[in-house]
Every structure is written in structure tokens, then in C-alpha cells.
Design a protein around this motif. Structure first.
Motif, short mmCIF file in Angstrom:
data_model
loop_
_atom_site.label_atom_id
_atom_site.label_comp_id
_atom_site.label_asym_id
_atom_site.label_seq_id
_atom_site.Cartn_x
_atom_site.Cartn_y
_atom_site.Cartn_z
N ALA A 162 -41.77 45.37 5.21
CA ALA A 162 -41.54 43.93 5.28
C ALA A 162 -42.73 43.21 5.93
CB ALA A 162 -40.25 43.64 6.07
N GLU A 163 -43.31 43.86 6.94
CA GLU A 163 -44.49 43.27 7.59
C GLU A 163 -45.66 43.18 6.61
OE1 GLU A 163 -47.61 44.38 11.22
OE2 GLU A 163 -45.64 45.36 11.10
N ALA A 164 -45.82 44.22 5.80
CA ALA A 164 -46.90 44.21 4.80
C ALA A 164 -46.68 43.10 3.78
CB ALA A 164 -46.98 45.57 4.11
N PRO B 226 -44.54 53.36 -5.77
CA PRO B 226 -45.14 52.46 -4.78
C PRO B 226 -44.43 52.56 -3.44
CG PRO B 226 -43.82 51.22 -6.35
CD PRO B 226 -43.90 52.63 -6.88
N LEU B 227 -45.15 52.30 -2.36
CA LEU B 227 -44.57 52.33 -1.02
C LEU B 227 -43.93 51.00 -0.64
CD1 LEU B 227 -47.40 54.24 0.90
CD2 LEU B 227 -45.25 55.17 0.01
N ILE B 228 -44.07 50.02 -1.51
CA ILE B 228 -43.58 48.68 -1.23
C ILE B 228 -42.60 48.28 -2.33
CG2 ILE B 228 -45.35 47.42 -2.52
CD1 ILE B 228 -45.54 45.49 -0.14
N ILE C 281 -49.29 40.06 2.94
CA ILE C 281 -49.79 39.77 1.59
C ILE C 281 -49.44 38.34 1.19
CG2 ILE C 281 -49.56 40.40 -0.85
CD1 ILE C 281 -48.92 43.28 0.16
N THR C 282 -48.22 37.95 1.48
CA THR C 282 -47.77 36.60 1.12
C THR C 282 -48.60 35.54 1.85
OG1 THR C 282 -45.52 37.41 0.74
CG2 THR C 282 -45.80 35.04 1.08
N THR C 283 -48.87 35.78 3.13
CA THR C 283 -49.68 34.83 3.90
C THR C 283 -51.07 34.70 3.31
OG1 THR C 283 -48.47 35.32 5.93
CG2 THR C 283 -50.64 34.33 6.18
#
Length: 356
Positions: A137-139, A66-68, A143-145
Motif C-alpha cells: 500500500a505504501e508503494a 507481480p508483487l503489487i 507511485i500515485t504521488t
């Protein structure tokens, strides 16, 4: 950061141990392999699912990982969503083969499937997120938002919501009671929506024919058995699927295998109708969402211990239940061809695994 992408889904339902699977074992992350995809799709469209489902795919750019960061993503979500990692390209291809093209997810991207998902939903309701180098981190924040934007009635695996962990014991108790009440209300709403859809479908079926469309067969209009059966499949699909749903549930291209027509010689009309109802659900893909159908791999042995049957032309074998809670009841088997079309195979008893 929403995205839209399409590609041809390639049926591939087996793979060697992957880097993503090894990472999942190391970090205690849920990992979905190709053979688990049918049940995973059931989960996506399960009307009783109450929490968002965050799907993470792998990327060849990162050696099929995964990239995250999975631990970072899970920590940021605060238990308000379930997170699943596909085990690799084979799992992504198998998933794409079962999802509408508008929701194909691959190459390291992440998709959020919100609760009460339906195949008829617009693409934007379940957004996809690209993961760019240096912007992980921005992604995660995005997603969290998105996940936190839904009403906070979701509970963690322990059954206690984040809001219910306040230091004041009485406040925590009241919050937990509220969470329980809201969760019960959500479940009632989901059930009411499901009942409404089923009632609308039944009304549309009966209204459109002027007869009992739930048990009737179309009239005999062809002397040729294959032409007549194709006609019946088309008509029953029109009866059972209201016009508003037909674009979301089209009949995929199909053909009859060498043993298919023989079963329909001399069977009772009611039995014939029952089978054709299941055939239309298989051809539209809806059978995979019906728990009692248990759509699954068709293996070389009935006990499930053997690998999936794969034909020389690359077609993969599948089966489903015709009746539930009856081990000796007949099963329906078919081939899924490489172009996505189906070849209807046989109606046979559970222990009969023959399929030409």
C-alpha cells in the motif's frame, strides 16, 4: 523509495503461457509479452505520448506474479497513467536488451516512465520502486504521488479527466475545455522539441564536415572492402550523431555475416549512403524508435505466421524496412548474438527470408 540495479540482459523472446498473463486476462490488465517488446519500447520513447507509463514486473518470489495489486494500483492512479504488466522473465530480459542499463527493471519492481522520455534522460527522471512484503500500500501511494505530481492534463480512456466530473454541469464543461486546450498545447510542445532536436542534429552534421553530410560518403581510404565499410560506418555515425548524443547512442560491437559485403559491390553512392544511415541506426538501437523502420522479428516465412528464426548458437534474427510503403522494397536482416553484439546479415527483398 527509488532504487538502482543492474544485471546482464539475456535475450529471450519466447515463453509459454505465464501466471502473469493468466492474471492479466482475469483482471483485464494490459500484459506485454516478449514479442511485443519492440513496439512497447517505441511507446516508451514516443514523443507524442502524453501520459506517464507505469511498468510493473513480476517476481520469482511470488511464482512469477507481480508483487503489487494491479487493480488497486489502477484504481489509485485515477486514470492519469497507463499501466503495463510484463508477462514474465522472458519479457523482462527482452526489454532489458532494448533499454539503457540505467533503466533495467525486474524482480517485481515498478518503474514510471514520464512523457517525452529520451534515452539521454538521467536515471532519476524515470524512477524505479521496490515492492517490499507488507508495504504494498505504501508503494502504491508513492507511485500515485509521483504520477499526480505532473500537470493534470491527462485524460482517461473516455476522454474526460477526473477534474471534469464535477457535479456542476457548466464547471465540468469548462474544465473539459481547459483539459482539451492544455493537451493540445502539450502536443505542440512535444512536436517543437522533436523538430528542435532534428534541426540541431542536421546543423551539427553539416557544420562538422563542411559538405552535405546528409548525402555524402566518406572518402575511399582502404583497398580492403571490409576495412573501408567499417571506416564508413564509423564516420557516418560521427556525422549523424552530435557529440552530446554519442554516449547515449554508441555503436554496439558488430561483425559482417558471409553475405553482407556482396551487396555493396557496384551499388550507387547515394544508395550505399542510404543503407549505411540505416546501419548506424540499427547498431545504436535508434532504428527501433523510427516507426517507418518497423524493427521486428525475422521469421522463417515472410507472411509473419512462422516463429522467429534462431540459430544454433542462440543468435536471434531481426529485420527492418529500408523503404516504407513499398511491399517489394528491400529489407535489412541481422543476427543478435547472445553477448548483445550484432552480425549484419543481408539486404534482400521482402519475400526473401534467407539468412545464414
Amino acid at each position: 523509495m527509488p532504487r538502482s540495479a543492474t544485471r546482464r540482459a539475456i535475450p529471450c523472446l519466447s515463453e509459454a503461457p505465464t501466471p502473469a498473463a493468466e492474471l492479466a486476462r482475469r483482471d483485464g490488465v494490459r500484459c506485454v509479452s516478449p514479442d511485443q517488446i519492440p513496439h512497447f519500447v517505441d511507446e516508451i520513447f514516443d514523443s507524442s505520448r502524453l501520459r506517464p507509463l507505469v511498468l510493473v514486473t513480476t517476481s520469482r518470489r511470488k511464482a512469477d506474479l507481480p508483487l503489487i495489486g494491479m487493480p488497486e494500483l489502477a484504481k489509485s492512479l485515477l486514470g492519469r497513467a497507463d499501466v503495463a504488466l510484463l508477462s514474465g522473465p522472458a519479457a523482462a530480459w527482452a526489454l532489458d536488451a532494448r533499454l539503457p542499463e540505467k533503466w533495467h527493471t525486474f524482480g517485481g519492481s515498478v518503474r514510471i516512465f514520464f512523457a517525452d522520455a529520451s534515452r539521454a534522460d538521467p536515471e532519476r527522471r524515470h524512477p524505479s520502486v521496490d515492492i517490499f512484503p507488507g508495504r504494498e500500500a505504501e508503494a502504491i501511494r508513492y507511485i500515485t504521488t509521483k504520477v499526480h505530481s505532473v500537470p493534470s492534463v491527462w485524460t482517461t480512456d473516455s476522454g474526460v479527466s477526473p477534474e471534469a466530473s464535477a457535479p456542476n454541469g457548466q464547471l465540468a464543461k469548462e474544465n473539459q475545455q481547459l483539459v482539451t486546450q492544455l493537451t493540445a498545447a502539450k502536443q505542440e510542445l512535444v512536436a517543437a522539441r522533436r523538430d528542435k532536436r532534428e534541426l540541431q542534429a542536421r546543423v551539427a552534421q553539416l557544420t562538422g564536415t563542411g559538405t552535405d553530410a546528409l548525402s555524402a560518403l566518406p572518402p575511399s581510404v582502404y583497398a580492403d572492402a571490409e576495412q573501408q565499410l567499417r571506416y564508413e560506418i564509423d564516420q557516418i555515425w560521427l556525422w549523424r550523431y552530435p557529440e552530446a548524443e554519442r554516449a547515449a547512442w554508441p555503436l554496439r560491437p558488430y561483425r559482417f555475416g558471409p553475405d553482407w559485403l556482396a551487396y555493396f559491390t557496384g551499388i550507387r553512392p547515394a544508395q550505399r549512403r542510404d543503407i549505411l544511415d540505416i546501419v548506424t541506426d540499427v547498431l545504436t538501437g535508434r532504428a527501433a524508435e523510427v516507426t517507418g523502420r518497423q524493427v521486428r522479428l525475422h521469421r522463417t516465412r515472410a507472411d509473419g505466421s512462422a516463429p522467429q528464426r534462431v540459430r544454433e548458437d542462440g543468435a536471434t534474427a531481426w529485420r527492418c524496412n529500408i523503404k516504407t510503403n513499398s511491399p517489394a522494397a528491400p529489407r535489412m536482416t541481422w543476427w543478435k548474438l547472445r553477448d548483445g553484439s550484432l552480425e549484419l546479415g543481408r539486404i534482400s527483398i521482402h519475400d526473401d527470408t534467407r539468412l545464414r
